[in-house]
Design a protein around this motif. Structure first.
Motif, PDB file in Angstrom:
ATOM      1  N   ALA A 101       0.831  -1.201   0.000  1.00 51.35           N
ATOM      2  CA  ALA A 101       0.000   0.000   0.000  1.00 51.35           C
ATOM      3  C   ALA A 101       0.867   1.254   0.000  1.00 51.35           C
ATOM      4  CB  ALA A 101      -0.911  -0.001   1.222  1.00 51.35           C
ATOM      5  N   LYS A 102       0.313   2.345  -0.503  1.00 53.03           N
ATOM      6  CA  LYS A 102       1.031   3.622  -0.483  1.00 53.03           C
ATOM      7  C   LYS A 102       1.311   4.029   0.953  1.00 53.03           C
ATOM      8  CE  LYS A 102      -0.455   5.413  -4.918  1.00 53.03           C
ATOM      9  NZ  LYS A 102      -1.136   6.468  -5.666  1.00 53.03           N
ATOM     10  N   GLY A 103       2.504   4.585   1.178  1.00 50.14           N
ATOM     11  CA  GLY A 103       2.891   5.038   2.501  1.00 50.14           C
ATOM     12  C   GLY A 103       3.550   3.976   3.355  1.00 50.14           C
ATOM     13  N   VAL A 104       3.588   2.742   2.861  1.00 47.11           N
ATOM     14  CA  VAL A 104       4.197   1.645   3.626  1.00 47.11           C
ATOM     15  C   VAL A 104       5.685   1.564   3.303  1.00 47.11           C
ATOM     16  CG1 VAL A 104       4.258  -0.872   3.901  1.00 47.11           C
ATOM     17  CG2 VAL A 104       2.060   0.327   3.794  1.00 47.11           C
ATOM     18  N   THR A 105       6.510   1.374   4.332  1.00 45.90           N
ATOM     19  CA  THR A 105       7.944   1.210   4.157  1.00 45.90           C
ATOM     20  C   THR A 105       8.295  -0.271   4.216  1.00 45.90           C
ATOM     21  OG1 THR A 105       8.429   3.370   5.107  1.00 45.90           O
ATOM     22  CG2 THR A 105      10.229   1.755   5.098  1.00 45.90           C
ATOM     23  N   VAL A 106       9.004  -0.732   3.195  1.00 40.40           N
ATOM     24  CA  VAL A 106       9.508  -2.103   3.161  1.00 40.40           C
ATOM     25  C   VAL A 106      10.974  -2.061   3.583  1.00 40.40           C
ATOM     26  CG1 VAL A 106      10.027  -4.084   1.680  1.00 40.40           C
ATOM     27  CG2 VAL A 106       7.921  -2.771   1.319  1.00 40.40           C
ATOM     28  N   LYS A 107      11.351  -2.949   4.489  1.00 42.10           N
ATOM     29  CA  LYS A 107      12.756  -3.106   4.881  1.00 42.10           C
ATOM     30  C   LYS A 107      13.145  -4.539   4.577  1.00 42.10           C
ATOM     31  CE  LYS A 107      12.851   0.407   8.495  1.00 42.10           C
ATOM     32  NZ  LYS A 107      13.292   0.721   9.866  1.00 42.10           N
ATOM     33  N   ALA A 108      14.327  -4.723   3.981  1.00 40.70           N
ATOM     34  CA  ALA A 108      14.745  -6.063   3.579  1.00 40.70           C
ATOM     35  C   ALA A 108      16.245  -6.235   3.752  1.00 40.70           C
ATOM     36  CB  ALA A 108      14.374  -6.309   2.123  1.00 40.70           C
ATOM     37  N   ARG A 168      28.444 -16.204   4.405  1.00 41.36           N
ATOM     38  CA  ARG A 168      28.694 -14.801   4.064  1.00 41.36           C
ATOM     39  C   ARG A 168      28.131 -13.904   5.163  1.00 41.36           C
ATOM     40  NH1 ARG A 168      29.184 -14.671  -1.841  1.00 41.36           N
ATOM     41  NH2 ARG A 168      29.327 -12.420  -1.760  1.00 41.36           N
ATOM     42  N   VAL A 169      28.631 -12.688   5.230  1.00 39.39           N
ATOM     43  CA  VAL A 169      28.111 -11.714   6.182  1.00 39.39           C
ATOM     44  C   VAL A 169      26.790 -11.178   5.636  1.00 39.39           C
ATOM     45  CG1 VAL A 169      28.561  -9.503   7.319  1.00 39.39           C
ATOM     46  CG2 VAL A 169      30.444 -11.119   6.914  1.00 39.39           C
ATOM     47  N   ASN A 170      25.769 -11.083   6.506  1.00 42.65           N
ATOM     48  CA  ASN A 170      24.456 -10.582   6.079  1.00 42.65           C
ATOM     49  C   ASN A 170      24.583  -9.203   5.438  1.00 42.65           C
ATOM     50  OD1 ASN A 170      23.417 -12.880   7.235  1.00 42.65           O
ATOM     51  ND2 ASN A 170      22.504 -11.838   8.983  1.00 42.65           N
ATOM     52  N   SER A 171      23.688  -8.942   4.498  1.00 40.83           N
ATOM     53  CA  SER A 171      23.695  -7.645   3.814  1.00 40.83           C
ATOM     54  C   SER A 171      23.298  -6.524   4.760  1.00 40.83           C
ATOM     55  CB  SER A 171      22.726  -7.670   2.631  1.00 40.83           C
ATOM     56  OG  SER A 171      21.385  -7.564   3.097  1.00 40.83           O
ATOM     57  N   GLU A 172      23.529  -5.297   4.301  1.00 44.06           N
ATOM     58  CA  GLU A 172      22.953  -4.136   4.963  1.00 44.06           C
ATOM     59  C   GLU A 172      21.434  -4.225   4.783  1.00 44.06           C
ATOM     60  OE1 GLU A 172      24.777  -1.822   6.574  1.00 44.06           O
ATOM     61  OE2 GLU A 172      26.623  -2.855   6.024  1.00 44.06           O
ATOM     62  N   ILE A 173      20.689  -3.497   5.638  1.00 44.98           N
ATOM     63  CA  ILE A 173      19.235  -3.462   5.495  1.00 44.98           C
ATOM     64  C   ILE A 173      18.865  -2.352   4.514  1.00 44.98           C
ATOM     65  CG2 ILE A 173      17.064  -2.957   6.686  1.00 44.98           C
ATOM     66  CD1 ILE A 173      18.291  -4.265   9.176  1.00 44.98           C
ATOM     67  N   ALA A 174      18.090  -2.749   3.500  1.00 44.89           N
ATOM     68  CA  ALA A 174      17.569  -1.772   2.548  1.00 44.89           C
ATOM     69  C   ALA A 174      16.202  -1.317   3.038  1.00 44.89           C
ATOM     70  CB  ALA A 174      17.446  -2.406   1.167  1.00 44.89           C
ATOM     71  N   SER A 175      15.859  -0.082   2.755  1.00 45.73           N
ATOM     72  CA  SER A 175      14.561   0.458   3.177  1.00 45.73           C
ATOM     73  C   SER A 175      14.014   1.347   2.071  1.00 45.73           C
ATOM     74  CB  SER A 175      14.737   1.277   4.467  1.00 45.73           C
ATOM     75  OG  SER A 175      13.503   1.814   4.872  1.00 45.73           O
TER      76      SER A 175
END
Length: 86
Positions: free
Chosen positions: A61-68, A75-82
């Motif tokens: 939905a519009k206005g929702v932030t996805v973090k992944a 391997r070392v985990n990735s940075e968090i994308a937002s």
């Protein structure tokens, strides 16, 4: 203080979050064979969050932030994308 505990390990690429004009979520990663986990409630994602499945269509939905973030054994985990859908 510098954290040297991860020297010698390669970090997974940070995922890229995109939305289609209809709000369909796409998350990609330049590192192959990763598992991507994401949240839509504003919390930081973890391996107990929802796992991204490119074969399943998810509408944000519009206005929702996805973090992944992406993980790969050895391997070392990735940075968090937002990214917020506007």
């Amino acid at each position: 203080h510098v954290d040297n505990s991860n020297i010698g390990f390669v970090k997974v690429a940070t995922p890229v979050i995109e939305f289609s004009s209809a709000g369909i979520l796409t998350i990609t990663c330049d590192t192959p064979d990763v598992k991507i986990y994401y949240t839509i409630d504003g919390s930081e994602p973890s391996t107990s969050s929802t796992e991204y499945d490119s074969s399943t269509s998810v509408t944000i939905a519009k206005g929702v932030t996805v973090k992944a973030f992406a993980v790969l054994i050895g391997r070392v985990n990735s940075e968090i994308a937002s990214k917020k859908r506007s």
